[in-house]
Design a protein around this motif. Sequence first.
Motif, short mmCIF file in Angstrom:
data_model
loop_
_atom_site.label_atom_id
_atom_site.label_comp_id
_atom_site.label_asym_id
_atom_site.label_seq_id
_atom_site.Cartn_x
_atom_site.Cartn_y
_atom_site.Cartn_z
N LEU A 117 12.10 5.50 -8.41
CA LEU A 117 11.05 5.57 -7.39
C LEU A 117 10.44 6.95 -7.29
CD1 LEU A 117 12.58 3.60 -4.39
CD2 LEU A 117 10.72 2.87 -5.90
N LYS A 118 9.12 6.98 -7.18
CA LYS A 118 8.39 8.22 -6.91
C LYS A 118 7.87 8.11 -5.49
CE LYS A 118 7.16 8.93 -11.69
NZ LYS A 118 6.12 8.64 -12.67
N ARG A 119 8.51 8.83 -4.59
CA ARG A 119 8.20 8.76 -3.17
C ARG A 119 7.20 9.82 -2.77
NH1 ARG A 119 12.94 8.71 -4.82
NH2 ARG A 119 14.44 7.05 -4.45
N ALA A 120 6.48 9.55 -1.69
CA ALA A 120 5.61 10.55 -1.09
C ALA A 120 6.49 11.62 -0.43
CB ALA A 120 4.71 9.90 -0.05
N ALA B 291 5.80 3.68 -10.75
CA ALA B 291 6.96 3.55 -9.85
C ALA B 291 6.72 4.23 -8.51
CB ALA B 291 8.23 4.07 -10.51
N ASP B 292 5.43 4.26 -8.08
CA ASP B 292 5.13 4.86 -6.77
C ASP B 292 4.55 3.87 -5.78
OD1 ASP B 292 2.56 4.57 -7.81
OD2 ASP B 292 2.04 6.69 -7.66
N THR B 293 4.53 2.59 -6.15
CA THR B 293 4.07 1.52 -5.26
C THR B 293 4.88 0.27 -5.55
OG1 THR B 293 1.82 2.42 -5.31
CG2 THR B 293 2.07 0.16 -4.52
N LEU C 280 8.62 7.95 1.58
CA LEU C 280 8.18 6.56 1.62
C LEU C 280 7.37 6.18 0.39
CD1 LEU C 280 7.04 6.51 5.34
CD2 LEU C 280 9.20 5.67 4.42
N VAL C 281 7.35 4.89 0.10
CA VAL C 281 6.46 4.34 -0.93
C VAL C 281 5.65 3.23 -0.28
CG1 VAL C 281 7.92 4.90 -2.92
CG2 VAL C 281 8.19 2.70 -1.79
N PRO C 282 4.37 3.12 -0.65
CA PRO C 282 3.58 2.01 -0.13
C PRO C 282 4.08 0.69 -0.71
CG PRO C 282 2.28 3.34 -1.67
CD PRO C 282 3.61 4.00 -1.53
N ALA C 283 4.07 -0.33 0.13
CA ALA C 283 4.51 -1.66 -0.28
C ALA C 283 3.40 -2.65 0.05
CB ALA C 283 5.80 -2.04 0.44
N ILE C 284 2.83 -3.22 -0.98
CA ILE C 284 1.76 -4.19 -0.82
C ILE C 284 2.38 -5.58 -0.74
CG2 ILE C 284 -0.29 -5.21 -1.89
CD1 ILE C 284 -0.55 -2.46 -3.41
N ALA C 285 2.03 -6.32 0.30
CA ALA C 285 2.48 -7.70 0.43
C ALA C 285 1.35 -8.61 -0.03
CB ALA C 285 2.87 -8.01 1.87
N GLN C 286 1.67 -9.51 -0.96
CA GLN C 286 0.69 -10.42 -1.55
C GLN C 286 1.23 -11.85 -1.47
OE1 GLN C 286 0.25 -10.04 -5.85
NE2 GLN C 286 -1.92 -10.53 -5.69
N GLN C 287 0.37 -12.79 -1.10
CA GLN C 287 0.76 -14.19 -1.07
C GLN C 287 1.06 -14.63 -2.50
OE1 GLN C 287 1.42 -16.29 1.46
NE2 GLN C 287 1.90 -17.92 0.01
N TYR C 288 2.25 -15.14 -2.73
CA TYR C 288 2.73 -15.40 -4.09
C TYR C 288 1.93 -16.46 -4.84
CZ TYR C 288 4.93 -19.94 -3.17
OH TYR C 288 5.14 -21.25 -2.88
N ASP C 289 1.40 -17.47 -4.17
CA ASP C 289 0.76 -18.57 -4.88
C ASP C 289 -0.75 -18.45 -4.97
OD1 ASP C 289 0.53 -19.02 -2.15
OD2 ASP C 289 1.07 -21.15 -2.26
N THR C 290 -1.38 -17.68 -4.09
CA THR C 290 -2.84 -17.55 -4.12
C THR C 290 -3.31 -16.18 -4.59
OG1 THR C 290 -3.00 -16.74 -1.85
CG2 THR C 290 -3.07 -19.16 -2.18
#
Length: 140
Positions: free
Chosen positions: A21-24, A93-95, A28-38
């Motif tokens: 991991l490459k942290r700020a 490895a930063d997101t 912290l690292v940004p974590a994007i949440a994405q709907q898995y099927d759409t």
Amino acid sequence: MTSTPPPSRPSSLDPEIAARLKRAADGLVPAIAQQYDTGEVLMLGWMDDEALHRTLTTGRCTYWSRSRQEYWVKGDTSGHFQHVKSVALDCDADTVLVKVDQVGAACHTGARTCFDADVLLKDADGPIEGADSGVPARDQ
């Protein structure tokens, strides 16, 4: 907004993952949440090593709240759960990309996604007016 790092404490995150991991500066690292099927992008949250460990081991998204200075599990208070389907690191490895099955709204405003209220550009078919970055607006 000034961000205070999460509490300094050992994490149970696999050391091989933690080493990648490459942290700020705030850890912290940004974590994007994405709907898995759409593929719909739902929200952006922040994770430290422990939040990522909890997400990987519980199957529920855990984030670090920069405003409340505490961990929170998406859905514990709202009922709008994020059930984890997969977790991936980007090429640097930063997101973190967390593909989830979102139950209810992802945004704290009650909207399905945090990215539908303030659209700056939609279906652009040429140069963006007022943009002069020297980079073409789209590849030909």
